[in-house]
Design a protein around this motif. Structure first.
Motif, PDB file in Angstrom:
ATOM      1  N   ASP A  36     -32.263 -12.717 -18.621  1.00 26.54           N
ATOM      2  CA  ASP A  36     -31.327 -12.807 -19.734  1.00 26.54           C
ATOM      3  C   ASP A  36     -31.563 -11.600 -20.658  1.00 26.54           C
ATOM      4  O   ASP A  36     -32.401 -11.646 -21.554  1.00 26.54           O
ATOM      5  N   TYR A  37     -30.826 -10.530 -20.399  1.00 25.85           N
ATOM      6  CA  TYR A  37     -31.027  -9.290 -21.157  1.00 25.85           C
ATOM      7  C   TYR A  37     -30.720  -9.475 -22.634  1.00 25.85           C
ATOM      8  O   TYR A  37     -31.346  -8.905 -23.504  1.00 25.85           O
ATOM      9  N   GLU A  38     -29.684 -10.250 -22.879  1.00 27.06           N
ATOM     10  CA  GLU A  38     -29.247 -10.545 -24.244  1.00 27.06           C
ATOM     11  C   GLU A  38     -30.423 -11.130 -25.058  1.00 27.06           C
ATOM     12  O   GLU A  38     -30.755 -10.647 -26.132  1.00 27.06           O
ATOM     13  N   LEU A  39     -31.029 -12.176 -24.506  1.00 29.56           N
ATOM     14  CA  LEU A  39     -32.125 -12.840 -25.229  1.00 29.56           C
ATOM     15  C   LEU A  39     -33.373 -11.968 -25.294  1.00 29.56           C
ATOM     16  O   LEU A  39     -34.098 -11.982 -26.283  1.00 29.56           O
ATOM     17  N   MET A  40     -33.600 -11.233 -24.213  1.00 26.30           N
ATOM     18  CA  MET A  40     -34.745 -10.334 -24.218  1.00 26.30           C
ATOM     19  C   MET A  40     -34.561  -9.291 -25.326  1.00 26.30           C
ATOM     20  O   MET A  40     -35.485  -8.972 -26.061  1.00 26.30           O
ATOM     21  N   ARG A  41     -33.342  -8.785 -25.422  1.00 24.75           N
ATOM     22  CA  ARG A  41     -33.059  -7.799 -26.465  1.00 24.75           C
ATOM     23  C   ARG A  41     -33.288  -8.408 -27.854  1.00 24.75           C
ATOM     24  O   ARG A  41     -33.868  -7.788 -28.737  1.00 24.75           O
ATOM     25  N   GLU A  42     -32.851  -9.665 -28.034  1.00 26.85           N
ATOM     26  CA  GLU A  42     -33.022 -10.305 -29.343  1.00 26.85           C
ATOM     27  C   GLU A  42     -34.506 -10.520 -29.667  1.00 26.85           C
ATOM     28  O   GLU A  42     -34.913 -10.385 -30.817  1.00 26.85           O
ATOM     29  N   ALA A  43     -35.290 -10.861 -28.627  1.00 31.34           N
ATOM     30  CA  ALA A  43     -36.728 -11.069 -28.847  1.00 31.34           C
ATOM     31  C   ALA A  43     -37.389  -9.764 -29.302  1.00 31.34           C
ATOM     32  O   ALA A  43     -38.164  -9.748 -30.268  1.00 31.34           O
ATOM     33  N   LEU A  95     -36.194  -1.385 -26.556  1.00 28.81           N
ATOM     34  CA  LEU A  95     -34.943  -1.865 -27.163  1.00 28.81           C
ATOM     35  C   LEU A  95     -33.762  -0.979 -26.741  1.00 28.81           C
ATOM     36  O   LEU A  95     -32.679  -1.481 -26.400  1.00 28.81           O
ATOM     37  N   ASN A  96     -33.989   0.319 -26.709  1.00 25.00           N
ATOM     38  CA  ASN A  96     -32.915   1.235 -26.297  1.00 25.00           C
ATOM     39  C   ASN A  96     -32.520   1.005 -24.839  1.00 25.00           C
ATOM     40  O   ASN A  96     -31.339   1.030 -24.504  1.00 25.00           O
ATOM     41  N   TYR A  97     -33.508   0.770 -23.978  1.00 24.37           N
ATOM     42  CA  TYR A  97     -33.190   0.499 -22.573  1.00 24.37           C
ATOM     43  C   TYR A  97     -32.372  -0.790 -22.452  1.00 24.37           C
ATOM     44  O   TYR A  97     -31.406  -0.863 -21.694  1.00 24.37           O
ATOM     45  N   LEU A  98     -32.794  -1.806 -23.184  1.00 23.41           N
ATOM     46  CA  LEU A  98     -32.080  -3.088 -23.100  1.00 23.41           C
ATOM     47  C   LEU A  98     -30.661  -2.943 -23.632  1.00 23.41           C
ATOM     48  O   LEU A  98     -29.712  -3.490 -23.062  1.00 23.41           O
ATOM     49  N   ASP A  99     -30.505  -2.173 -24.699  1.00 24.78           N
ATOM     50  CA  ASP A  99     -29.159  -1.906 -25.223  1.00 24.78           C
ATOM     51  C   ASP A  99     -28.315  -1.208 -24.163  1.00 24.78           C
ATOM     52  O   ASP A  99     -27.148  -1.554 -23.964  1.00 24.78           O
ATOM     53  N   SER A 100     -28.920  -0.230 -23.491  1.00 25.76           N
ATOM     54  CA  SER A 100     -28.170   0.513 -22.470  1.00 25.76           C
ATOM     55  C   SER A 100     -27.740  -0.417 -21.340  1.00 25.76           C
ATOM     56  O   SER A 100     -26.605  -0.346 -20.864  1.00 25.76           O
ATOM     57  N   ILE A 101     -28.657  -1.289 -20.899  1.00 29.72           N
ATOM     58  CA  ILE A 101     -28.309  -2.228 -19.821  1.00 29.72           C
ATOM     59  C   ILE A 101     -27.132  -3.098 -20.265  1.00 29.72           C
ATOM     60  O   ILE A 101     -26.180  -3.304 -19.515  1.00 29.72           O
ATOM     61  N   VAL A 106     -26.239   2.836 -16.537  1.00 31.71           N
ATOM     62  CA  VAL A 106     -27.241   2.710 -15.473  1.00 31.71           C
ATOM     63  C   VAL A 106     -28.583   3.214 -16.003  1.00 31.71           C
ATOM     64  O   VAL A 106     -28.683   4.324 -16.531  1.00 31.71           O
ATOM     65  N   VAL A 107     -29.592   2.376 -15.884  1.00 38.39           N
ATOM     66  CA  VAL A 107     -30.934   2.741 -16.349  1.00 38.39           C
ATOM     67  C   VAL A 107     -31.885   2.561 -15.175  1.00 38.39           C
ATOM     68  O   VAL A 107     -31.854   1.514 -14.526  1.00 38.39           O
ATOM     69  N   PRO A 108     -32.716   3.575 -14.893  1.00 35.31           N
ATOM     70  CA  PRO A 108     -33.662   3.411 -13.780  1.00 35.31           C
ATOM     71  C   PRO A 108     -34.580   2.213 -14.028  1.00 35.31           C
ATOM     72  O   PRO A 108     -35.172   2.091 -15.112  1.00 35.31           O
ATOM     73  N   ARG A 109     -34.663   1.362 -13.035  1.00 35.40           N
ATOM     74  CA  ARG A 109     -35.447   0.134 -13.140  1.00 35.40           C
ATOM     75  C   ARG A 109     -36.910   0.406 -13.517  1.00 35.40           C
ATOM     76  O   ARG A 109     -37.483  -0.277 -14.354  1.00 35.40           O
ATOM     77  N   ASP A 110     -37.499   1.430 -12.864  1.00 32.36           N
ATOM     78  CA  ASP A 110     -38.921   1.680 -13.141  1.00 32.36           C
ATOM     79  C   ASP A 110     -39.159   2.114 -14.581  1.00 32.36           C
ATOM     80  O   ASP A 110     -40.208   1.841 -15.156  1.00 32.36           O
ATOM     81  N   LYS A 111     -38.170   2.754 -15.189  1.00 35.73           N
ATOM     82  CA  LYS A 111     -38.321   3.173 -16.594  1.00 35.73           C
ATOM     83  C   LYS A 111     -38.346   1.951 -17.514  1.00 35.73           C
ATOM     84  O   LYS A 111     -39.141   1.872 -18.443  1.00 35.73           O
TER      85      LYS A 111
END
Ligand SMILES: [Fe+2]
Ligand SMILES: [Fe+2]
Length: 181
Positions: A36-43, A95-101, A106-111
């Protein structure tokens, strides 16, 4: 009202719960499950905004007072203050990666995984050190006057996630965290 060290400890426990949640979602992400990217971002958003606005500046004042009374702790405390800055940077990266997702970039998974791992390791280690070495010492060293200065470091604001009035943006996260508790 609880004593300041208990309140301090309680905040750490709340941060730890959010970090556990982020870790759980990141392991879903790693194994290709539904995170859940949304919730992860909020956390992470809460940790970055609430902790860095209230928790860390108060600690910085407590730390300075502790060093005045117990200079032997100077190096250990300087390290913790440095960690506040590292946590800030690592959290913003994540936070920036989660926002981008969430914006479908497209964000490299390993990053993303590396940013999350750095953040989790740093933050947990930081909390553990404060719990083991700082809180007991603060209880011994700091006077009521010091604690008043700690509280005055940042004007009191309501806690938007764990307070009595949960802000709209954190409602889903609050429900999720309460279920997991
Ligand atoms: Fe800290
Ligand atoms: Fe802390």
């Amino acid at each position: 009202m609880s004593d300041p060290v208990t309140m301090w400890h309680r905040e750490h426990m709340r941060f730890a719960r959010l970090l556990d949640f982020v870790e759980k979602e990141m392991s879903e992400f790693h194994f290709g499950g539904q995170s859940d990217y949304e919730l992860m971002r909020e956390a992470v958003h809460y940790l970055q905004h609430y902790a860095s606005r209230f928790h860390h500046p108060r600690e910085d004042v407590a730390f300075e007072r502790m060093v005045e009374r117990y200079p032997d702790k100077r190096v250990a405390i300087a390290r913790l203050q440095q960690e506040h800055r590292v946590i800030e940077v690592a959290g913003n990266d994540l936070l920036n990666y989660l926002d981008s997702i969430l914006e479908d970039t497209v964000v490299p998974r390993d990053k993303v995984e590396a940013a999350a791992a750095t953040y989790l390791v740093y933050y947990r280690h930081h909390l553990a050190t404060e719990e083991a070495e700082i809180l007991p010492l603060a209880a011994e060293l700091l006077t009521p006057e010091d604690w008043a200065a700690v509280v005055a470091a940042v004007p009191a604001g309501p806690d938007p996630l764990f307070g009595s009035d949960i802000s709209a943006r954190y409602r889903d996260l609050h429900a999720q965290i309460s279920r997991g508790a």
